[in-house]
Design an enzyme around this catalytic site. Sequence first.
Site, PDB file in Angstrom:
ATOM      1  CE  LYS A 196      -3.749   2.336   2.450  1.00 54.77           C
ATOM      2  NZ  LYS A 196      -4.662   2.287   3.612  1.00 54.77           N
ATOM      3  NE  ARG A 206      -5.943   9.350   3.245  1.00 46.29           N
ATOM      4  CZ  ARG A 206      -4.653   9.545   3.002  1.00 46.29           C
ATOM      5  NH1 ARG A 206      -4.218  10.763   2.695  1.00 46.29           N
ATOM      6  NH2 ARG A 206      -3.810   8.529   3.035  1.00 46.29           N
ATOM      7  CE  LYS A 223      -3.903   8.076   6.938  1.00 44.96           C
ATOM      8  NZ  LYS A 223      -5.076   7.184   6.833  1.00 44.96           N
ATOM      9  CE  LYS A 254      -6.508   1.975  -0.917  1.00 46.65           C
ATOM     10  NZ  LYS A 254      -7.231   2.001   0.367  1.00 46.65           N
ATOM     11  CE1 TYR A 319     -14.889   2.839  -3.141  1.00 50.00           C
ATOM     12  CE2 TYR A 319     -12.976   3.417  -4.466  1.00 50.00           C
ATOM     13  CZ  TYR A 319     -13.556   3.183  -3.234  1.00 50.00           C
ATOM     14  OH  TYR A 319     -12.790   3.282  -2.094  1.00 50.00           O
TER      15      TYR A 319
END
Length: 329
Positions: A196, A206, A223, A254, A319
């Site tokens: 990731k 987010r 992050k 990802k 999605y």
Amino acid sequence: MHPLIRNRRLRSSETLRNLVRETILTPHDFLVPLFVVEGNGIKQEIPSMPQYYRLSLDNLEKEVKELWSMGLCAVLLFVKVPDNLKDNKGSEALNPNGLMQLAIQHVKNACPDMLVMTDVALDPYSSYGHDGIVENGRILNDETSEVLAEMSVSHAQAGADFVAPSDMMDGRILTIRETLEEEGFTETGIMSYSAKYASAFYGPFRDALDSAPVDMKNIPKDKKTYQMDYANRLEALKETQMDIDEGADIVMVKPGLCYLDIVREIRNDVEVPVAVYQVSGEYAMLKAAAEKGWLEHDAVLMEQLVAIKRAGADIIASYFAKDAVRLIS
């Protein structure tokens, strides 16, 4: 002299192209991300993700029934937690009557054979928007892993088939696997977000969960100390193999499109299923371009999904899953 081999013969009609096509998409390739919120009768469109919604539990049940009727048989659950339930340790994540636990139960009640995977990370529950516990400006690794393991057990108790740690803490797969085993959940699988990357493509996601890192003094603003540097390739192979050695049943890359080289290398290197997450930014970009008339939505959508599968993905979290299935059928 005429060529004996004419490759165009195999492209001469739609029927023939269909017959010799190497990469085929089916509904069984897809994992459908779903966003869950508290309340009743809620189907709230996400502004940065047009035509995608936050769902209350009653509408979640309706959605999974529709997915099942379309041949989409696996979902990945995320929850939007109210601010008053957030803290630094993600305490609400362990609530047996929490939103995630209830969402799992509602999906299983509505559609018992639906495969349910659950997001395991602290950021939806964190008052700081981080995937781990924050202390003195640092994200604590081992302490976070212990909470993630407890969270995984809670999800398994609620009926989850797979837990999906998305945090990128070192060693968390082993901690989760051992804890699940100790608690008797030997059949609960782990889909690890193994590679990731610290990507700029996560923005709409987010927004959907209100889980971005907060802008506060002495709190990491991003992050990057735990998600991977997008310049690195060999690190992805190392991270993935470590997760497999620690007990991951499925590994994930990802985001998707910018990392298809990583997908192919991992697919060539490992013997477990490989998932790819076509993330919110990829979704939003195509929706925006199509709205402007700059790209043909359905054609580009299918080209992207086929590219992800062609690169080596066994599972695509997208999605666009419902859109794709309608086009396939």
